[in-house]
Design a protein around this motif. Structure first.
Motif, PDB file in Angstrom:
ATOM      1  N   SER A   1       0.855  -0.923  -0.052  1.00  0.00           N
ATOM      2  CA  SER A   1      -0.121   0.235   0.051  1.00  0.00           C
ATOM      3  C   SER A   1       0.877   1.221   0.173  1.00  0.00           C
ATOM      4  N   GLU A   2       0.398   2.457  -0.598  1.00  0.00           N
ATOM      5  CA  GLU A   2       1.167   3.688  -0.424  1.00  0.00           C
ATOM      6  C   GLU A   2       0.163   4.773  -0.660  1.00  0.00           C
ATOM      7  N   VAL A   3       0.383   5.778   0.100  1.00  0.00           N
ATOM      8  CA  VAL A   3      -0.222   7.119  -0.145  1.00  0.00           C
ATOM      9  C   VAL A   3       0.318   7.770  -1.340  1.00  0.00           C
ATOM     10  N   THR A   4      -0.455   8.165  -2.237  1.00  0.00           N
ATOM     11  CA  THR A   4       0.069   8.770  -3.555  1.00  0.00           C
ATOM     12  C   THR A   4      -0.432  10.115  -3.770  1.00  0.00           C
ATOM     13  N   THR A   5      -0.794  10.850  -2.676  1.00  0.00           N
ATOM     14  CA  THR A   5      -1.258  12.163  -2.660  1.00  0.00           C
ATOM     15  C   THR A   5       0.304  13.038  -2.958  1.00  0.00           C
ATOM     16  N   PRO A   6       0.151  14.007  -4.065  1.00  0.00           N
ATOM     17  CA  PRO A   6       1.340  14.727  -4.230  1.00  0.00           C
ATOM     18  C   PRO A   6       1.697  15.700  -3.213  1.00  0.00           C
ATOM     19  N   GLY A   7       2.608  15.749  -2.688  1.00  0.00           N
ATOM     20  CA  GLY A   7       2.817  16.932  -1.551  1.00  0.00           C
ATOM     21  C   GLY A   7       2.414  16.725  -0.229  1.00  0.00           C
ATOM     22  N   ASP A   8       1.781  15.441  -0.025  1.00  0.00           N
ATOM     23  CA  ASP A   8       1.258  15.209   1.356  1.00  0.00           C
ATOM     24  C   ASP A   8       2.423  14.804   2.208  1.00  0.00           C
ATOM     25  N   ARG A   9       2.421  14.979   3.423  1.00  0.00           N
ATOM     26  CA  ARG A   9       3.564  14.301   4.353  1.00  0.00           C
ATOM     27  C   ARG A   9       3.528  13.076   4.483  1.00  0.00           C
ATOM     28  N   LEU A  10       2.556  12.267   4.045  1.00  0.00           N
ATOM     29  CA  LEU A  10       2.339  10.621   4.112  1.00  0.00           C
ATOM     30  C   LEU A  10       2.863  10.231   2.740  1.00  0.00           C
ATOM     31  N   GLN A  11       3.063  10.864   1.725  1.00  0.00           N
ATOM     32  CA  GLN A  11       3.420  10.594   0.459  1.00  0.00           C
ATOM     33  C   GLN A  11       4.386   9.554   0.458  1.00  0.00           C
ATOM     34  N   GLY A  12       4.128   8.272  -0.173  1.00  0.00           N
ATOM     35  CA  GLY A  12       5.209   7.127  -0.135  1.00  0.00           C
ATOM     36  C   GLY A  12       5.188   6.209   0.827  1.00  0.00           C
ATOM     37  N   LEU A  13       4.480   6.652   1.937  1.00  0.00           N
ATOM     38  CA  LEU A  13       4.490   5.671   3.036  1.00  0.00           C
ATOM     39  C   LEU A  13       3.241   4.769   3.148  1.00  0.00           C
ATOM     40  N   PRO A  14       3.320   3.832   3.768  1.00  0.00           N
ATOM     41  CA  PRO A  14       1.959   2.565   3.674  1.00  0.00           C
ATOM     42  C   PRO A  14       0.822   3.162   4.355  1.00  0.00           C
ATOM     43  N   LEU A  15      -0.115   2.711   3.956  1.00  0.00           N
ATOM     44  CA  LEU A  15      -1.417   3.299   4.577  1.00  0.00           C
ATOM     45  C   LEU A  15      -1.512   2.846   5.997  1.00  0.00           C
ATOM     46  N   LEU A  16      -1.918   3.700   7.106  1.00  0.00           N
ATOM     47  CA  LEU A  16      -2.036   3.314   8.260  1.00  0.00           C
ATOM     48  C   LEU A  16      -2.852   2.070   8.565  1.00  0.00           C
ATOM     49  N   GLY A  17      -2.532   1.133   9.265  1.00  0.00           N
ATOM     50  CA  GLY A  17      -3.436   0.130   9.651  1.00  0.00           C
ATOM     51  C   GLY A  17      -3.162  -1.111   8.847  1.00  0.00           C
ATOM     52  N   VAL A  18      -2.128  -1.041   7.695  1.00  0.00           N
ATOM     53  CA  VAL A  18      -2.067  -2.219   6.916  1.00  0.00           C
ATOM     54  C   VAL A  18      -0.712  -2.873   7.095  1.00  0.00           C
ATOM     55  N   SER A  19      -0.945  -4.185   7.391  1.00  0.00           N
ATOM     56  CA  SER A  19       0.348  -5.060   7.600  1.00  0.00           C
ATOM     57  C   SER A  19       0.753  -5.541   6.254  1.00  0.00           C
TER      58      SER A  19
END
Length: 927
Positions: free
Chosen positions: A799-817
């Motif tokens: 999983s990956e956050v794909t929102t450009p410019g968001d501080r979570l961009q590139g990180l996995p979604l919270l709660g996902v193993s």
């Protein structure tokens, strides 16, 4: 027991599909309606009798549901009346491929995430069900004894209710016409919880079901009633490090260039909870083409829960000595030694923070420091009522279903907290001991009443919530005899949902200030102190003193304490800034067509194409506090918001059967999840902290939240062979927009800083992965060994956050193993039915972004709360004493696995939760 293939077809039809009571859940939605032979092989070519008992029968039925369903479905089927394979519904769900769960505060398995996502629509017999004012349902509130089965939908189709980006869970109760004759069945179970130990009695769980059918002159009438009750006394110890801080902010003489926790804390939650449940079903079949029904459910929760939370403020000591570790990194440090998001730089010359290199402290000793124990007494109650009526009518090739239902769900919580404490001579803390937290206080001064005084503030949390739902669903399906078009299906649903929430949360500071008023000067009962159970990570589990929590449930003592703290002795009124009321009307209609055709004598294709159109109109009213900048006074302002959403949700599926048990499946669907009413609440509330090391905090909703949506794709290859064996591989992909998460931000209100938690639409995210699963029974082995079998599944998720410019961009979604799997051994023969299963979940990040005080290296863009990888080993053993009586023994978490948390990175040890080990002994009967 052995039955013929034809008899097994009849049995499965009765148990699962003969009664499609739920409207809009006909054969395409109710997988059990399509079952054929429970223990049959991939085709009808298997000859001979089929063994259909116990665990194997349950797994065989589940495999057939999976095989025949037009959606991507995994199921759990009760192996007998009142007996799912696990002790609780949530525990059973963790065995489903791709489903991830957590351990709750009372040691129960709670929640469910389908492929890492918790946006799930939960239905009961096809009808939406929820807890309180939320969108979701607390699975632990419905005992497993009440269920005939559970279906986990990972792809959607038009006739299924909208509301789950992740998918849906349908819990199936038994119906009256499932039983051909008078049936009396029940169970009794006693459970031992290791953490609670000998201090408590064995915990009972009982259930009883009675059903019968009669000739009514015109057709048949059937009735069924089922009740269950369970009680659990428990204890859940937890220990954790407080937030990380630069030691330069510690007592005079502290090491200047280290980072360490500001203190150590522990908690023991203990008490008891009860769950009463009852459901009934009345059915009348005036002819073979008509069924009319009335059914209802009551599910309740009663909890008396206590907490003792000792906290040690290491930085309040007169001296602080630390052991230096070997990891040194750059941190963004503010003047107070905590994290700073305002670092001075050439582009920000007025910044107050600096970049400093700090090394880790692996342990420390603090002397003459402040300590307090918070005692919390909580009384909670949940009541859920569901009543429904409707009919199923067959008119030639046309089937017509209509269902009218009403649910009310109320939740009440009363929590009262008082802190007592003093200064103690010494705290010795080890930050990382096998990724745990360990601390000792020489002499155990927390068990000495001398010098105890009231500390911090007194806090009350009183809240009430109530949700109601009226729903009318009707659908019709026309089956064609031949040709490409198999059926056409259409339906409508109209629903009205109301939700109301009110709360008081707060309280005054300690009388005279913290640690000023002695406990002995309060005029409280002489036995106001009691021994709290110990926490293994604190003083090796030694007990300590707390306010007796039973006193904090007594209104007379509450009034006395309120007076002592300088406020009115009466129960405080609800805070209007925390209240909200919501009304929501939803309208939906769907149209769907099924098709089938043959490509050759061996290869056939079937599937469906459809769409669901939904509209939601919502009004929500909350309150916020507005401060006049000229006068500095604040007032409560009512805020009303109205919103509407219209969405078209298409779906398409295809199943290719190659013959010989081999098939492929392809599914596409667009799904959505609506924000919860609490997330939409336009009000803002906040609390001033009376503890110097704990920041002021608040929370608010966001009425502008949009529904989360996802384009979901699934493809599978499945092979069914032997009598009940299969192996499958499923690939999935979700393109998610407007994902909702909770974020934190610092706001200044009336001159004070608060960390405010509020939900927001994240933007876009993607999730993809592969599920591999199967089951195999060794029928080919010699006599005695041929009762063995294996089951297993493995899921990998990227999983990956794909929102450009968001501080979570590139990180996995919270709660996902990234990984989770189940592997198990089964044996069933000679009246023995046994299984042992190991369930594993890899590390993941969960909860809110920790964008508050805690230090983190500058190499980490955000601070996240992480959960380390963990696995649990469970077993179940059943023995048929007679064909009608079975005794059982079960154990959960028998290896004593713990839940361990960390801050952003695994070497930043945060918390350890001591998950319980349980053993149960029970008996079931069925006459």
């Amino acid at each position: 027991m052995k039955i013929s293939l034809r008899a097994s077809v009849t049995l499965i039809a009765l148990a699962g599909g003969a009664h499609i009571a739920e409207a809009q859940t006909g054969s395409a939605a109710d997988p059990s309606a399509n079952q054929t032979a429970a223990g049959a092989s991939a085709s009808n070519e298997q000859e001979g009798d089929i063994v259909v008992t116990g665990i194997r029968q349950s797994l065989a039925r589940a495999a057939e549901i999976k095989r025949q369903s037009t959606a991507v479905v995994d199921s759990i089927v009760a192996e007998d009346i009142g007996k799912l394979p696990d002790l609780t519904t949530a525990s059973a769900l963790q065995r489903v491929p791709g489903v991830q769960v957590v351990v709750g505060g009372n040691n129960e398995i709670v929640g469910a995430r389908i492929r890492g996502l918790d946006d799930i629509i939960t239905t009961l017999n096809g009808r939406e069900i929820f807890t309180g004012v939320g969108r979701g349902f607390s699975f632990q509130d419905l005992p497993a004894e009440a269920l005939a089965g559970v279906d986990v939908y990972k792809s959607n189709s038009a006739e299924r209710l909208e509301g789950g980006v992740a998918g849906g869970v349908n819990m199936r109760l038994r119906r009256a016409l499932d039983f051909k004759e008078l049936t009396i069945a029940g169970s009794a179970r006693a459970t031992y919880l290791q953490e609670a130990g000998s201090k408590n009695t064995l915990n009972p769980a009982v259930s009883l079901l009675v059903a019968n059918r009669w000739d009514a002159g015109e057709g048949e009438i059937a009735a069924m009633a089922s009740v269950s009750y369970q009680r659990n006394k428990y204890a859940r110890p937890v220990a954790w490090n407080d937030w990380t801080r630069a030691t330069s902010a510690g007592p005079a003489g502290s090491p200047p260039d280290l980072h360490a926790p500001t203190g150590f804390a522990a908690a023991i939650e203990f008490g008891k909870y009860e769950r009463p449940q009852a459901n009934f079903s009345l059915e009348w079949a005036p002819d073979t083409d008509t069924k009319i029904y009335v059914e209802g459910l009551f599910a309740g929760y009663r909890g008396n829960v206590y907490q003792a939370r000792p906290t040690f403020r290491a930085f309040t000591g007169t001296s602080f000595e630390a052991t230096v570790g070997d990891t040194c990194e750059d941190f963004a440090v503010g003047p107070d030694g905590y994290y700073s998001g305002n670092v001075r730089s050439p582009t920000n010359p007025t910044g107050t923070g600096t970049i400093r290199q700090l090394c880790n402290a692996t342990g420390y000793t603090a002397r003459n420091l402040e300590y307090y124990t918070a005692t919390v007494a909580n009384k909670a109650r949940t009541d859920i009522y569901v009543i429904a009526t409707g009919f199923n009518k067959q008119i030639g090739a046309l089937s017509w279903n209509t269902d009218i239902s009403y649910e009310t769900s109320t939740n009440r919580n009363d929590s009262f907290r008082v802190d007592i404490g003093k200064r103690i001579a010494e705290l010795v803390q080890v930050r990382d001991n096998n990724h745990e937290v360990q601390a000792t206080m020489p002499g155990n001064p927390m068990n000495d009443p001398a010098g105890l005084a009231f500390a911090n503030g007194m806090t009350e949390d009183i809240n009430r919530s109530r949700g109601t739902l009226w729903s009318v669903m009707s659908d019709a399906k026309y089956d064609f005899d031949a040709g490409l078009l198999d059926y056409v299906q259409a339906g409508v649903r109209v629903a009205r949902r109301k939700a109301g929430f009110e709360q008081y949360l707060g309280g005054p500071p300690a009388p005279g200030g913290s640690f000023v008023t002695p406990l002995t000067a309060a005029g409280l009962p002489s036995d106001i102190l009691s021994q709290a159970p110990g926490v293994p990570q604190m003083n090796d589990g030694a007990s300590f003193l707390q306010i007796d929590p039973r006193y904090l449930t007594q209104e007379a003592i509450k009034r006395q304490l309120r007076t002592l703290y300088g406020i009115s002795p009466d129960t405080p009124a609800y805070d209007p800034t925390r209240d909200y009321d919501a009304q929501e009307k939803s309208y939906a209609g769907f149209l769907q067509a099924g098709y089938e055709f043959s490509l050759s004598d061996a290869i056939s294709v079937d599937g469906m194409v459809g769409a669901r159109l939904t509209r939601t109109d919502r009004d929500i009213a909350g309150s916020g506090r507005v401060t006049d900048p000229a006068t500095g006074t604040s007032r409560v302002v009512l805020v009303n918001r109205s919103t509407s959403d219209t969405d078209l949700l298409p779906n398409a599926s295809a199943r290719i059967q190659f013959g010989g048990g081999l098939q492929a499946r392809f599914n596409y669907s667009k799904t959505l999840s609506r924000p919860s009413f609490g997330q939409l609440n336009p009000g803002l509330s906040y609390v001033v902290s009376y503890v110097s090391t704990i920041q002021n905090s608040g929370s608010g909703g966001n009425p502008d939240l949009r529904p989360q949506k996802a384009d979901s794709f699934d493809a599978s290859l499945e092979y069914y062979f032997g009598r009940s064996n299969y192996v499958s591989v499923v690939g999935f992909y979700r393109d998610i927009t407007d994902r909702i998460i909770n974020g934190t931000e610092v706001r200044t209100i009336d001159g004070l800083q608060y960390v405010i938690s509020t939900p927001r639409n994240l933007g876009s995210a993607k999730i993809k992965g592969v599920e591999v699963g199967g089951q195999l029974f060794f029928d080919f082995l010699p006599e005695g060994l041929d009762g063995a079998g294996v089951i297993g599944n493995f899921t990998v998720i990227d999983s990956e956050v794909t929102t450009p410019g968001d501080r979570l961009q590139g990180l996995p979604l919270l709660g996902v193993s990234k990984y989770n799997y189940n592997v198990g051994l089964i044996y069933e023969k000679y009246g023995i039915s046994a299984r042992m299963i190991y369930t594993y979940r890899s590390k993941y990040f969960d909860g809110d972004i920790t964008n508050g005080l805690s230090l983190r290296p500058v190499s980490l863009p955000v601070g996240l709360n992480g959960i380390r990888a963990a696995g649990r080993l469970d077993f179940g053993l059943n023995y048929d004493v007679t064909p009608n009586i079975t005794v059982s023994l079960a154990g959960t978490n028998i290896t004593g696995q713990k839940t361990r948390n960390f801050e952003s990175r695994e070497d930043f040890v945060r918390e350890v939760r001591n998950d319980d080990t349980t053993y149960s002994l029970g008996v079931r009967f069925n006459f």
